[in-house]
Design an enzyme around this catalytic site. Structure first.
Site, PDB file in Angstrom:
ATOM      1  N   TRP A 356      59.131   6.329  15.784  1.00 56.53           N
ATOM      2  CA  TRP A 356      58.577   6.184  17.136  1.00 56.53           C
ATOM      3  C   TRP A 356      57.072   5.926  17.098  1.00 56.53           C
ATOM      4  O   TRP A 356      56.472   5.519  18.085  1.00 56.53           O
ATOM      5  CB  TRP A 356      58.855   7.447  17.952  1.00 56.53           C
ATOM      6  CG  TRP A 356      58.022   8.662  17.531  1.00 56.53           C
ATOM      7  CD1 TRP A 356      57.858   9.146  16.277  1.00 56.53           C
ATOM      8  CD2 TRP A 356      57.251   9.507  18.392  1.00 56.53           C
ATOM      9  NE1 TRP A 356      57.048  10.269  16.289  1.00 56.53           N
ATOM     10  CE2 TRP A 356      56.657  10.512  17.578  1.00 56.53           C
ATOM     11  CE3 TRP A 356      57.007   9.534  19.764  1.00 56.53           C
ATOM     12  CZ2 TRP A 356      55.851  11.517  18.094  1.00 56.53           C
ATOM     13  CZ3 TRP A 356      56.193  10.550  20.275  1.00 56.53           C
ATOM     14  CH2 TRP A 356      55.622  11.521  19.441  1.00 56.53           C
ATOM     15  N   ASP A 357      56.480   6.140  15.923  1.00 55.65           N
ATOM     16  CA  ASP A 357      55.046   5.896  15.728  1.00 55.65           C
ATOM     17  C   ASP A 357      54.684   4.513  16.285  1.00 55.65           C
ATOM     18  O   ASP A 357      53.622   4.313  16.872  1.00 55.65           O
ATOM     19  CB  ASP A 357      54.685   5.911  14.235  1.00 55.65           C
ATOM     20  CG  ASP A 357      55.101   7.188  13.510  1.00 55.65           C
ATOM     21  OD1 ASP A 357      56.101   7.790  13.915  1.00 55.65           O
ATOM     22  OD2 ASP A 357      54.428   7.574  12.542  1.00 55.65           O
ATOM     23  N   GLU A 483      58.140  18.931  15.765  1.00 56.23           N
ATOM     24  CA  GLU A 483      59.229  19.183  14.822  1.00 56.23           C
ATOM     25  C   GLU A 483      59.311  20.634  14.356  1.00 56.23           C
ATOM     26  O   GLU A 483      60.093  20.961  13.473  1.00 56.23           O
ATOM     27  CB  GLU A 483      59.105  18.238  13.619  1.00 56.23           C
ATOM     28  CG  GLU A 483      59.269  16.786  14.029  1.00 56.23           C
ATOM     29  CD  GLU A 483      59.271  15.804  12.872  1.00 56.23           C
ATOM     30  OE1 GLU A 483      58.961  16.205  11.740  1.00 56.23           O
ATOM     31  OE2 GLU A 483      59.583  14.619  13.118  1.00 56.23           O
ATOM     32  N   LYS A 593      53.940  21.740  15.580  1.00 56.42           N
ATOM     33  CA  LYS A 593      53.430  20.861  14.529  1.00 56.42           C
ATOM     34  C   LYS A 593      52.489  19.819  15.122  1.00 56.42           C
ATOM     35  O   LYS A 593      51.536  19.376  14.495  1.00 56.42           O
ATOM     36  CB  LYS A 593      54.622  20.170  13.866  1.00 56.42           C
ATOM     37  CG  LYS A 593      54.285  19.265  12.721  1.00 56.42           C
ATOM     38  CD  LYS A 593      55.565  18.634  12.149  1.00 56.42           C
ATOM     39  CE  LYS A 593      55.252  17.716  10.986  1.00 56.42           C
ATOM     40  NZ  LYS A 593      56.424  16.931  10.568  1.00 56.42           N
TER      41      LYS A 593
HETATM   42  C1  BGC Z   1      55.912  13.572  12.439  1.00 56.81           C
HETATM   43  C2  BGC Z   1      56.700  12.537  13.225  1.00 56.81           C
HETATM   44  C3  BGC Z   1      56.344  11.157  12.725  1.00 56.81           C
HETATM   45  C4  BGC Z   1      56.558  11.066  11.233  1.00 56.81           C
HETATM   46  C5  BGC Z   1      56.137   9.732  10.673  1.00 56.81           C
HETATM   47  C6  BGC Z   1      56.165  13.381  10.970  1.00 56.81           C
HETATM   48  O1  BGC Z   1      55.387  14.273  10.242  1.00 56.81           O
HETATM   49  O2  BGC Z   1      56.252  14.861  12.821  1.00 56.81           O
HETATM   50  O3  BGC Z   1      56.388  12.652  14.592  1.00 56.81           O
HETATM   51  O4  BGC Z   1      57.116  10.218  13.377  1.00 56.81           O
HETATM   52  O5  BGC Z   1      55.804  12.062  10.601  1.00 56.81           O
HETATM   53  O6  BGC Z   1      54.791   9.497  10.897  1.00 56.81           O
END
Ligand code: BGC
Length: 762
Positions: A356-357, A483, A593
């Site tokens: 989703w980034d 997360e 997080k």
């Molecule tokens: C984050 C996610 C992100 C992923 C990739 C994870 O550490 O919690 O939101 O999409 O990293 O960047």
């Protein structure tokens, strides 16, 4: 040379940490391929290095062992493959091998020139026997000709004349990096490729064709060399590699040059990789290297003309911003077969997956500066819509689409569902980006041809997933952006993005119908009126949690009742707390997080009162570790919008230098592209206070006290507008296109030529 375009590091320590970091920071990429900035001459045997050349969207499958077999859990994942090595060039002068770990390094500099689009590594080395030689290597990943990578290797003997031998290697014997102790990279060594063919053509070009072991893809790479001097040349063809050896005479003080061209073609884009590579290498050699350098510079002139953000008053920050924007350009896929990885093409973190980034952190930058790139990114989502439909069926939805949380080819790659596949907000994120892209660009064609289908198919999934219960529509057992709280009910962020998704699916449907443009879509996915009113009802009844006593939006329906986390506990190492706490322990506590509710407030500020956003900011700030690099930039934007200027600047400063300073301690695995997009948003959505709404572009400009000026350009509905903010005035100037209407501090202005507005305190 304007220093903002020159990222430079001097000195050689030979320390492992520094070497790995710089491999990432000085990588070359163009959105199609990426090459880490490894030393051509290699390293001592025991020195770890991540030597890699990657192609965006090129993957192999590997097994994803599920400890227990449950229905629908993905059993294989895709991994961005380390394809081959054409970086290796070993130079011997008078029988002494150039090796920075022997003898003395007298000078050492690495440069990334962001106007020219090249990197350079230059050093002066003294051999154990006292021979001094200057080496300069300039590398370029061509934006003009995407399969082309060049290395211009220059050797100047400073205090001797003699023989040099140059061994230039083209190897298919490569593998991916792994670390069993870190969940953010591959955990074990897997062989992904098999060399199927290697040959040397009559012109002396080397060609290696390899096949992935499981995904049925092929890749051909070719190299060619052009030398400035007469040389005796030989070729060694091994099982998996070809070495070209050139022997030449060096004269004291004279520079000898060897240019190595690499061409890469993969079977996703080229039906016949062998002949495509051969044709391309001929085309490239048909022009002098300077021609390709000039094309690179021209391309970047165009990019910076649209996308530059210039800060006066904080040079270090200005440089890091340029660095970040340049990296976004290097990382972003230039066709619909690929997207932008969480680490771009700079390393193997997250195995090259797209998250989703893209939509929440990177699409805004491209929509506002180079909409064609944003359109590509969203077109990729359209390209994988069928895979998202298939995923929805696996997850139990008879209709609609559910996008994979992480993927390359469109299939889900999450090994751990609580913080993977359960992040359904990806559907809401993609829809949000489709709508924002439309509002920024007014590109209705995209909406008709692709966007509408994405919106309706994703809305169908929400409608089926949710439940009308006691007067509200509720979404259960999902994970929001944070997360450290998994599989929860009514995550505020998820519910708001789902609501937005449902509203816009209905809105776009009605507009298409009204304009007589529904035909094809209706035929393809069969939409009923009832279904659309169902979306509207669900959106209206969507449960949005609110706690009256605290005047905050709870992150989900259990968050506030959980135990508080003990923030005084000692860190063990530098990494995220999940590295030394069992995840279940984290889930049971009020510890985040990353930005979750605060992100919801940033994108949907009209959904709650100002006081609720203020109280929520304070509440979650105390409970957020920012263990994800996606967090601080969002807190910074909200701090700025809430008028907490010092705090906003601190967050902004941290996130804009995150990779350059390796603040997250894992830049060796790749840059953090979402954070880079986040720093751009920090300026545009934070300091300039831009909100993009259905009824226009709303600005609330301010300038941090550390700066004297900030200047940038935005492409708003096909018009290019330059915005300059100084200590007391904000000037909007139309550079190109039709007049644009904007709102500044709530008042309406038409930008026909130039409008100057005094800055207001708010
Ligand atoms: C984050 C996610 C992100 C992923 C990739 C994870 O550490 O919690 O939101 O999409 O990293 O960047």
């Amino acid at each position: 040379m304007n220093q903002a375009f020159l990222f430079r590091k001097d000195g050689f320590t030979g320390e492992e940490k520094e070497l790995l970091l710089n491999e990432t920071l000085f990588h070359n990429a163009n959105g199609y391929f990426g090459v880490r900035g490894n030393f051509e001459e290699g390293y001592p045997k025991d020195m770890p290095t991540i030597r890699g050349q990657y192609i965006n969207g090129f993957y192999n499958f590997s097994e994803m062992k599920q400890p227990e077999k449950h229905y629908g859990f993905p059993e294989q994942k895709q991994t961005m493959v380390n394809t081959f090595d054409t970086q290796t060039v070993i130079v011997t002068v008078e029988n002494e091998r150039v090796d920075l770990f022997q003898g003395k390094v007298l000078e050492f500099t690495r440069i990334l020139d962001m106007k020219k689009g090249i990197t350079n590594r230059r050093f002066v080395w003294e051999s154990p026997e006292g021979r001094q030689v200057e080496i300069s290597v300039t590398r370029m990943a061509s934006f003009e000709n995407l399969p082309l990578f060049t290395m211009e290797y220059r050797i100047t003997p400073l205090n001797f004349s003699g023989t040099a031998q140059i061994q230039s290697v083209h190897s298919g014997d490569v593998s991916n990096y792994f670390n069993p102790k870190d969940s953010r990279v591959a955990g074990e060594k897997i062989i992904h490729l098999r060399v199927a063919e290697r040959e040397i053509t009559k012109e002396g070009f080397s060609r290696i064709r390899s096949e992935t072991l499981k995904s049925g893809l092929e890749i051909a790479s070719m190299t060619a060399h052009v030398l400035s001097e007469e040389a005796f040349s030989e070729t060694q063809v091994g099982e998996k590699e070809i070495t070209r050896i050139f022997t030449l005479q060096l004269r004291k003080g004279d520079c000898a040059t060897i240019v190595k061209y690499t061409i890469t073609c993969d079977s996703i884009r080229y039906p016949d990789v062998r002949s495509a590579a051969e044709e391309l290498i001929r085309t490239c050699l048909g022009r002098p290297l300077d021609y390709w350098y000039q094309c690179q510079e021209d391309y970047l002139t165009k990019f910076w003309n649209q996308a530059e953000v210039e800060i006066t008053g904080d040079e270090e920050l200005n440089l890091s911003l340029h660095y970040n924007l340049y990296q976004l350009l290097q990382s972003v896929g230039k066709d619909r077969y690929c997207n932008i990885g969480a680490k771009g093409l700079s390393g193997e973190g997250y195995e090259g997956h797209y998250f989703w980034d893209t939509e929440m952190y990177i699409v805004p930058f491209f929509s506002l500066t180079w909409p064609e790139m944003a359109r590509n990114l969203l077109s990729y989502r359209y390209q994988i819509l069928d895979r998202a439909r298939a995923n929805a069926r696996v997850m139990g939805y008879p209709k609609g689409a559910l996008y994979p949380w992480r993927t390359i080819n469109g299939d889900e790659c999450s090994g751990y569902y609580p913080s993977g596949s359960a992040q359904y907000h990806i559907n809401g994120d993609i829809s949000y980006a489709v709508v924002q892209y439309y509002l920024i660009t007014n590109d209705w064609d995209f909406m008709v041809s692709k966007g509408a289908e994405i919106l309706i198919e994703t809305a169908r999934m929400w409608y089926d997933l949710g439940n009308f219960y006691q007067g509200s529509f509720q979404l259960h057992d999902l994970t929001g952006p944070d997360e450290y709280s998994c599989v929860v009910n009514n995550n505020y962020y998820t519910n708001l993005t789902a609501k937005h998704n449902l509203i816009w699916a209905a809105k776009v449907y009605r507009k298409l119908k009204e304009q007589g443009q529904l035909g094809l879509l209706e035929e393809k996915i069969g939409i009923e009126e009832d279904e659309i009113s169902g979306f509207e009802q669900a959106a209206e009844d969507m449960l949005l949690l609110y706690d009256e006593k605290l005047d905050i939006n709870p992150q989900d329906d259990s968050f506030l009742s959980k135990k508080e986390w003990d923030f005084s506990q000692k860190a063990r190492g530098n990494g995220p707390i999940m590295q030394w706490n069992h995840l279940y322990r984290l889930y049971r506590h009020q510890v985040c997080k990353q930005a979750d509710t605060v992100l919801a407030h940033m994108i949907f500020e009209d959904a709650q009162k100002l006081s609720t956003m203020e109280h929520s900011f304070d509440y979650y700030e105390k409970r957020t570790t920012h263990d994800s690099s996606l967090s601080r930039c969002i807190f910074g934007i909200m701090a700025s919008r809430l008028g907490r200027k010092e705090k906003a600047y601190e967050y902004f400063d941290f996130s804009s230098k995150l990779d350059i300073l390796d603040s997250q301690h894992n830049t060796k695995d790749g840059i953090h592209t979402a954070n880079m997009g986040g720093t751009y948003m920090g300026i545009v959505y934070g300091f300039l206070g831009l909100r993009i709404k259905e009824n226009g572009f709303f600005f609330m400009p301010s300038i941090p006290k550390q700066w004297t000026c900030c200047r940038l350009r935005l492409e708003l509905r096909e018009s290019l507008v330059e915005i300059t903010v100084t200590k007391d005035v904000c000037c909007f100037r139309l550079i190109q296109g039709m007049p644009v209407t904007i709102f500044v501090y709530g008042r309406e202005y038409q930008i026909k030529t130039e409008v100057k507005i005094p800055l207001e305190e708010w």
